[in-house]
Design an enzyme around this catalytic site. Structure first.
Site, PDB file in Angstrom:
ATOM      1  N   ASP A 198     -39.713 -26.772 -54.209  1.00  0.00           N
ATOM      2  CA  ASP A 198     -40.241 -26.709 -52.850  1.00  0.00           C
ATOM      3  C   ASP A 198     -41.333 -25.636 -52.873  1.00  0.00           C
ATOM      4  O   ASP A 198     -41.042 -24.446 -52.949  1.00  0.00           O
ATOM      5  CB  ASP A 198     -39.094 -26.335 -51.893  1.00  0.00           C
ATOM      6  CG  ASP A 198     -39.580 -26.106 -50.478  1.00  0.00           C
ATOM      7  OD1 ASP A 198     -40.803 -26.133 -50.247  1.00  0.00           O
ATOM      8  OD2 ASP A 198     -38.724 -25.889 -49.597  1.00  0.00           O
ATOM      9  N   GLN A 201     -44.012 -22.469 -49.552  1.00  0.00           N
ATOM     10  CA  GLN A 201     -44.420 -21.069 -49.374  1.00  0.00           C
ATOM     11  C   GLN A 201     -45.089 -20.499 -50.616  1.00  0.00           C
ATOM     12  O   GLN A 201     -45.473 -19.321 -50.611  1.00  0.00           O
ATOM     13  CB  GLN A 201     -43.210 -20.185 -49.016  1.00  0.00           C
ATOM     14  CG  GLN A 201     -42.516 -20.558 -47.739  1.00  0.00           C
ATOM     15  CD  GLN A 201     -43.377 -20.308 -46.484  1.00  0.00           C
ATOM     16  OE1 GLN A 201     -44.412 -19.652 -46.533  1.00  0.00           O
ATOM     17  NE2 GLN A 201     -42.949 -20.857 -45.359  1.00  0.00           N
ATOM     18  N   LYS A 224     -49.890 -25.175 -44.102  1.00  0.00           N
ATOM     19  CA  LYS A 224     -49.609 -23.774 -44.433  1.00  0.00           C
ATOM     20  C   LYS A 224     -50.671 -23.217 -45.372  1.00  0.00           C
ATOM     21  O   LYS A 224     -50.598 -22.066 -45.793  1.00  0.00           O
ATOM     22  CB  LYS A 224     -48.234 -23.652 -45.093  1.00  0.00           C
ATOM     23  CG  LYS A 224     -47.072 -23.953 -44.131  1.00  0.00           C
ATOM     24  CD  LYS A 224     -45.763 -23.630 -44.802  1.00  0.00           C
ATOM     25  CE  LYS A 224     -44.569 -24.294 -44.145  1.00  0.00           C
ATOM     26  NZ  LYS A 224     -44.145 -23.657 -42.914  1.00  0.00           N
TER      27      LYS A 224
HETATM   28  C1  LIG Z   1     -39.697 -23.127 -47.919  1.00  0.00           C
HETATM   29  C2  LIG Z   1     -40.051 -24.233 -46.958  1.00  0.00           C
HETATM   30  N1  LIG Z   1     -39.774 -25.491 -47.299  1.00  0.00           N
HETATM   31  C3  LIG Z   1     -40.071 -26.521 -46.514  1.00  0.00           C
HETATM   32  C4  LIG Z   1     -40.688 -26.331 -45.288  1.00  0.00           C
HETATM   33  C5  LIG Z   1     -40.983 -27.505 -44.423  1.00  0.00           C
HETATM   34  O1  LIG Z   1     -42.375 -27.634 -44.275  1.00  0.00           O
HETATM   35  P1  LIG Z   1     -42.956 -28.631 -43.170  1.00  0.00           P
HETATM   36  O2  LIG Z   1     -42.375 -28.193 -41.859  1.00  0.00           O
HETATM   37  O3  LIG Z   1     -44.426 -28.415 -43.241  1.00  0.00           O
HETATM   38  O4  LIG Z   1     -42.542 -29.997 -43.548  1.00  0.00           O
HETATM   39  C6  LIG Z   1     -40.986 -25.036 -44.878  1.00  0.00           C
HETATM   40  C7  LIG Z   1     -41.582 -24.779 -43.561  1.00  0.00           C
HETATM   41  O5  LIG Z   1     -41.512 -23.727 -42.995  1.00  0.00           O
HETATM   42  C8  LIG Z   1     -40.673 -23.957 -45.747  1.00  0.00           C
HETATM   43  O6  LIG Z   1     -40.946 -22.694 -45.412  1.00  0.00           O
END
Ligand SMILES: Cc1ncc(COP(=O)(O)O)c(C=O)c1O
Length: 409
Positions: A198, A201, A224
């Site tokens: 993932d 971040q 982001k």
């Molecule tokens: C570590 C992490 N994974 C996944 C996500 C999900 O991202 P999104 O809301 O853009 O799909 C986030 C969002 O804050 C995140 O911080």
């Protein structure tokens, strides 16, 4: 030489902040967009508005080419071997769900193990709960240290022949620690497990080379990292994408189908992209990637580390504050003001013109590890300055329970 003041001129929201007397410390939630990204989205609607891969006219051919060039730009940004390894989704969450469904639900079975951590965002654990429910595979967790840090020895202990998928964030959205992904993929591959990263971040902040890190899958969001919302990326090694099932079926993803229900899907990445995508978002995302590459991800990473180190150093001046991630290396500072509820502090900071986030940050199991059910998260990005951090620190010095409760009312 990184010039943050010059960078700030590219972001119209910085001017808006000045007018609103605000500072923005919530880029881990979503980032601002530079003018070139906003212009591109606007240009699509004013000069290029056509669907992609569907029209038999120049406008559609041109925008289709631009869309495919965005894929190539993304492959270059990640140092992927092929552009076919880049699947556009509508965010990190949908990319993670796609892997869990298309790979996890297809290939895992009872007795298999999905290895993860207690620091995961909901978007990288709930889809695996579902895989577990559907397939009978079990979820196991790598033991984190009491402060939420990760230890490669604990990972080695947690690995065994039954582990088929290792899924974890490269950077935790609560703690900001950087996982040693290269070591993790090496060990996981020795056991034949695939590694899902993932990168929501991490990709915005760290130079990411999917080949060097040997990731099997990497998921992240455009919004982001200076791009528009509604766009995400699933990077996957081609041979894995090729075996995977799509999450959605529909127009654009199939080469043929007939009345008997036979479907011939296209090759990756197209088999995963049914329906009209967020065309303007992908074109804007391409501009964001180009903007980041022009700045140089090495410079972005270096400035991020410098700013974050300064932030952590200044936090040490505050004896009314507990910091939960003192060893974090990037962008995120998570803390509480002693004896004051996080939401009340956030309300006070808001009143003082500081935007940051409070709560559990979608990582609900991590709270057992760090021992705080709610925290405040301040996060910085490439347009933030040391002066903004100074303002937060000075504001925190003056925080009292009365002021916070007053701000919450
Ligand atoms: C570590 C992490 N994974 C996944 C996500 C999900 O991202 P999104 O809301 O853009 O799909 C986030 C969002 O804050 C995140 O911080």
């Amino acid at each position: 030489m990184y010039d943050v003041l010059k960078v700030r001129n590219d972001f119209p929201m910085i001017q808006t902040l000045k007018e609103r007397h605000m500072i923005y410390l919530d880029s881990a939630a979503t980032s601002f967009k530079p003018q070139c990204v906003i212009d591109k989205v606007n240009e699509y609607y004013t000069k290029e508005n056509a669907n992609i891969h569907r029209g038999d006219y120049d406008l559609s051919f041109e925008v289709s080419d631009e869309y495919e060039n965005a894929r190539k730009t993304c492959a270059k940004f990640l140092n992927a071997k092929k552009w076919e390894e880049i699947v556009f989704t509508n965010g990190a969450s949908s990319a993670l769900n796609l892997v869990a469904y298309g790979y996890g639900q297809k290939f895992l079975k009872e007795g298999d193990v999905i290895l993860s951590t207690e620091a995961e965002h909901a978007s990288n654990i709930l889809p695996w709960f579902k895989v577990s429910e559907v397939t009978g595979a079990k979820i196991e967790y790598i033991a984190l240290n009491h402060d939420g840090t990760f230890d490669i020895e604990s990972f080695k202990k947690a690995m065994h022949e039954g582990v088929k998928v290792v899924t974890l964030a490269h950077v935790s959205n609560v703690l900001g620690y950087i996982m040693p992904i290269k070591e993790i993929t090496k060990i996981a591959h020795e056991y034949g497990a695939v590694v899902v990263v993932d990168g929501a971040q991490s990709v915005p902040h760290l130079k990411t080379d999917v080949c060097d890190l040997d990731m099997d899958f990497l998921c992240f969001s455009s919004h982001k990292m200076l791009g528009p919302s509604g766009v995400g990326v699933l990077y996957g090694k081609y041979e894995l994408l090729d075996q995977m099932d799509p999450f959605m079926l529909g127009g654009g993803s199939n080469a043929r189908f007939d009345i008997c229900g036979n479907i011939l899907l296209k090759n990756p990445p197209f088999k995963f992209e049914a329906g009209t995508p967020c065309v303007e978002g992908v074109l804007g995302f391409k501009r964001a990637l180009e903007y980041l590459m022009d700045l140089g991800m090495d410079n972005v990473q270096k400035y991020g580390h410098e700013l974050h180190a300064y932030f952590m150093e200044r936090m040490k001046e505050l004896d009314n504050v507990e910091v939960y991630n003192p060893h974090a290396q990037t962008s995120i500072v998570t803390f509480n003001v002693k004896n004051i509820f996080a939401q009340d502090v956030a309300a006070y900071l808001n009143k003082m013109g500081i935007a940051c986030r409070s709560g559990n940050h979608c990582a609900k199991i991590l709270l057992n590890v760090i021992g705080a059910s709610e925290t405040i998260r301040a996060s910085v990005y490439l347009y933030n300055t040391k002066e903004e951090i100074d303002y937060l620190i000075e504001t925190l010095k003056g925080v009292t329970l009365e002021k916070c409760i007053g701000a919450s009312l």
